[in-house]
Design an enzyme around this catalytic site. Structure first.
Site, mmCIF file in Angstrom:
data_model
loop_
_atom_site.group_PDB
_atom_site.id
_atom_site.type_symbol
_atom_site.label_atom_id
_atom_site.label_comp_id
_atom_site.label_asym_id
_atom_site.label_seq_id
_atom_site.Cartn_x
_atom_site.Cartn_y
_atom_site.Cartn_z
ATOM 1 N N GLY A 32 41.620 18.872 40.300
ATOM 2 C CA GLY A 32 41.602 20.334 40.186
ATOM 3 C C GLY A 32 42.971 20.975 40.254
ATOM 4 C CD GLU A 33 46.697 18.790 43.699
ATOM 5 O OE1 GLU A 33 47.575 18.121 43.123
ATOM 6 O OE2 GLU A 33 46.418 18.658 44.904
ATOM 7 C CD GLN A 90 48.779 43.041 52.708
ATOM 8 O OE1 GLN A 90 48.254 42.053 52.205
ATOM 9 N NE2 GLN A 90 48.689 43.307 53.996
ATOM 10 C CE LYS A 181 44.271 56.739 46.708
ATOM 11 N NZ LYS A 181 44.000 55.759 45.664
ATOM 12 C CG ASP A 215 44.808 55.491 39.699
ATOM 13 O OD1 ASP A 215 46.015 55.416 39.979
ATOM 14 O OD2 ASP A 215 43.906 55.410 40.556
HETATM 15 C C1 R5P Z 1 46.598 53.505 44.559
HETATM 16 O O1 R5P Z 1 46.400 53.832 45.579
HETATM 17 C C2 R5P Z 1 46.345 53.296 43.149
HETATM 18 O O2 R5P Z 1 47.052 54.251 42.409
HETATM 19 C C3 R5P Z 1 44.882 53.288 42.747
HETATM 20 O O3 R5P Z 1 44.391 54.598 42.892
HETATM 21 C C4 R5P Z 1 44.046 52.363 43.552
HETATM 22 O O4 R5P Z 1 44.653 51.132 43.690
HETATM 23 C C5 R5P Z 1 42.664 52.237 42.951
HETATM 24 O O5 R5P Z 1 41.880 51.445 43.778
HETATM 25 P P1 R5P Z 1 40.311 51.608 43.835
HETATM 26 O O6 R5P Z 1 39.799 51.559 42.431
HETATM 27 O O7 R5P Z 1 39.854 50.430 44.647
HETATM 28 O O8 R5P Z 1 40.036 52.911 44.503
#
Ligand code: R5P
Length: 292
Positions: A32-33, A90, A181, A215
């Protein structure tokens, strides 16, 4: 696209067959590698590796690192084109003991020989253009305008262009508004770690208007779902949604449509049924074409 122009070489992995002709061999050993092999002359060349790292981001990332290690000792320069960079989300440690995965991925690329990274609407870079992360030069391309142009085709009046948070604000910069947000604490069960959207608000009017929400990504979809509801509650005539990276986890597409979105699209940085605009056009035109 020719693999070789002058002393430049384009290496394409099989998961980018829709963008250019693959010339990297990727197989599995019986256990699997991952096995990779480059059957091209790389000595003294400026090499660019075009590779998608989603889905299966852990193994795809390893493939990219292995390719880098195979090429770097011979190449003059090494560039990775990773349309959706995994682990980019992250970039901060919220709790003690967490790691900044985004930084680690950049370091891994450098240690595998990459000096340049080209990517799209990268989560930890809050604007387009060139950025430096230690020894890595990153070119962050944006799909914001292409998504907007596609979604505008059906709209007669001037739409209101919106991003659902300030981080994605640069996707609409100079043309639109950013919502505010606030994410809540981690909702953690045995398997997932996720911070839900706690609050979403806006200080501009969408009443009676057609709205386009852009987004960088739709992952769990909570952000886009809330953005659509907020616009509709505020009197928007229609709401259309576009995201550079369409992961659409846990039926996010259905939830966004149920919230009232008239249309939902994404680019093909991640291939999905909603991929309506392609990075292909941008890949082979300046300034990106200078890498190939
Ligand atoms: C950040 O916060 C990004 O711009 C997106 O809004 C976010 O990653 C979207 O993540 P989800 O669809 O899980 O809300």
């Amino acid at each position: 696209m020719e693999a070789q122009i002058g002393n430049k070489l384009l290496l394409v992995t099989p998961n980018c067959a829709d963008l250019a002709k693959p010339n990297v061999e990727i197989k599995r050993f019986p256990d699997g590698e991952t096995y990779v092999r480059i059957d091209e002359e790389t000595e003294g060349k400026h090499v660019t590796v075009l590779h998608r790292c989603y889905p299966k981001q852990d193994s795809s990332l390893l493939q990219l690192l292995l390719i880098g290690n195979a090429v770097a000792p011979f190449a003059k320069s090494l560039t990775a084109v990773v349309p959706y960079l995994p682990y980019a989300r992250q970039d901060k440690a919220w709790k003690t003991g967490e790691v900044k995965s985004a930084e680690i991925v950049c370091n891994l690329l450098v240690s595998s020989g990459y000096t340049n990274l080209v990517t799209y609407d990268c989560h930890f870079l809050k604007k387009g253009g060139e950025h430096k992360r230690d020894k890595l030069t990153i070119l962050n391309k944006s799909m914001g305008k292409m998504l907007e142009d596609y979604l505008s085709r059906q709209i007669a009046d001037d739409p209101v262009i919106v991003s659902p948070d300030s981080g994605a604000g640069y996707l609409v910069e100079g043309r639109g508004h950013a919502m505010k947000k606030v994410r809540g604490e981690y909702v953690t069960d045995d398997k997932t770690a996720y911070r839900e959207v706690k609050e979403l608000s806006m200080d501009f009017s969408v009443n009676g208007r057609e709205v386009i929400v852009l987004d960088d990504m739709i992952a769990g979809g909570g952000t886009m779902e809330r953005a659509v509801r907020l616009c509709i509650e505020a009197g928007a005539k229609t709401v259309r949604c576009g995201a550079t990276h369409g992961l659409f986890l846990n039926f996010a597409d259905q939830r966004i449509k149920e919230a009232g979105a008239q249309e939902v699209i994404a680019s093909d940085t991640v291939q999905c049924p909603y991929s309506k605009v392609s990075i292909k056009e941008q890949l082979f035109t300046a300034p990106l074409s200078s890498f190939f």
